[in-house]
Design a protein around this motif. Structure first.
Motif: not given
Length: 302
Positions: A277-285, A287-297
């Protein structure tokens, strides 16, 4: 008074200075004195000792350890410093230090160290447990604590949309929101001095509703915190006329970081959606890919 306890050192500061050397019974009395600090002059030594469940000899030794020759000296000192906490009261004493950034940073560092020495880490884990199990989290903060409450609100929205900041705005009535608190909720109360009287009633109402209450405060928290499920006291002495908020900010950050570890992999889906949603509605510089999110232990192994 000795050099370790100068005349302008408040009783809670003296307690924190001496805390590591206090006996278990003296620590019981220290908790009672901290709660009664704002009205210490109205209590006798015997009343404080009875409330703490310690002997008169323990009480006498405790106040001597704090640098007072007798309890009456402590009581008079408390009465003379009844305005403590007001920037005006500190103005004349701190004008000479106002430009010393080294002193400013050193005081914040000391606050962090003393808080670490005196805080029961198991209480932090208990607080995280309450937040992890909550159906809904309510965050309350007034005056100086409002900014801290907003910071906690911003972080906790990463976990759930059912996180609410109170009071909602300057003109809002609390009644409607307080009526919605349920036993499965958690109320996080930021209660740094100087606290409005309404705060105690909010805590009482939350406990009457059956909710757990976590209080983050400075060492002067008195009867307002008596009903809390967990009370976490932060050192907040400032090098200038204003209190330092470094420790409570750090504690709020840590509570939320521990919550990430406790929630584990269940959190990844929500954070991934937030990033989309950040990628869609916020102009954040950057932005990370959602695939890059870590697997939280997960601490539970799940």
């Amino acid at each position: 008074m000795d050099e370790e306890h100068p005349d302008d050192m408040q009783i809670d500061e003296r307690i924190m200075n001496a805390y590591a050397k206090l006996t278990p019974r003296e620590k019981q009395l220290a908790e009672v004195v901290l709660r009664a600090q704002s009205s210490l002059s109205s209590y006798t030594a015997a009343e404080l000792a009875d409330t703490a469940g310690v002997s008169a000899a323990t009480a006498a030794r405790f106040f001597r350890r704090l640098g007072y020759s007798t309890y009456n000296e402590a009581r008079l000192h408390s009465r003379r410093n009844a305005g403590w906490g007001s920037p005006f009261e500190h103005l004349q004493d701190t004008l000479q230090q106002a430009g010393d950034f080294h002193l400013h940073v050193a005081q914040d560092s000391e606050n962090l160290s003393r808080t670490l020495e005196t805080m029961d880490i198991s209480r932090i884990e208990e607080a995280v447990g309450y937040m992890a199990q909550a159906r809904r989290i309510w965050i309350v903060g007034y005056r100086n604590s409002r900014a801290l409450a907003q910071y906690a609100h911003m972080l906790l929205l990463n976990f759930s949309s059912d996180v609410h900041l109170l009071p909602r705005d300057a003109g809002a009535s609390l009644g409607e929101d307080l009526a919605s608190i349920r036993p499965e909720d958690t109320v996080l109360v930021i209660a740094m001095r100087r606290r409005p009287r309404v705060l105690g009633e909010v805590v009482t109402i939350a406990r009457e509703a059956g909710a757990s209450v976590i209080m983050i405060s400075d060492p002067t928290l008195g009867e307002t915190g008596a009903n809390a499920s967990v009370s976490l006291r932060c050192q907040n002495k400032g090098a200038g006329i204003f209190d330092s908020m470094v420790v409570p900010i750090s504690l709020i950050n840590h509570l939320c970081a521990r919550l990430v570890a406790m929630k584990g992999a269940a959190l990844k889906e929500r954070l991934a959606e937030i990033e989309r949603l950040h990628e869609r509605v916020d102009d954040l510089s950057s932005a990370i890919s959602v695939q890059d999110l870590p697997n939280f232990p997960s601490e539970s192994g799940g």
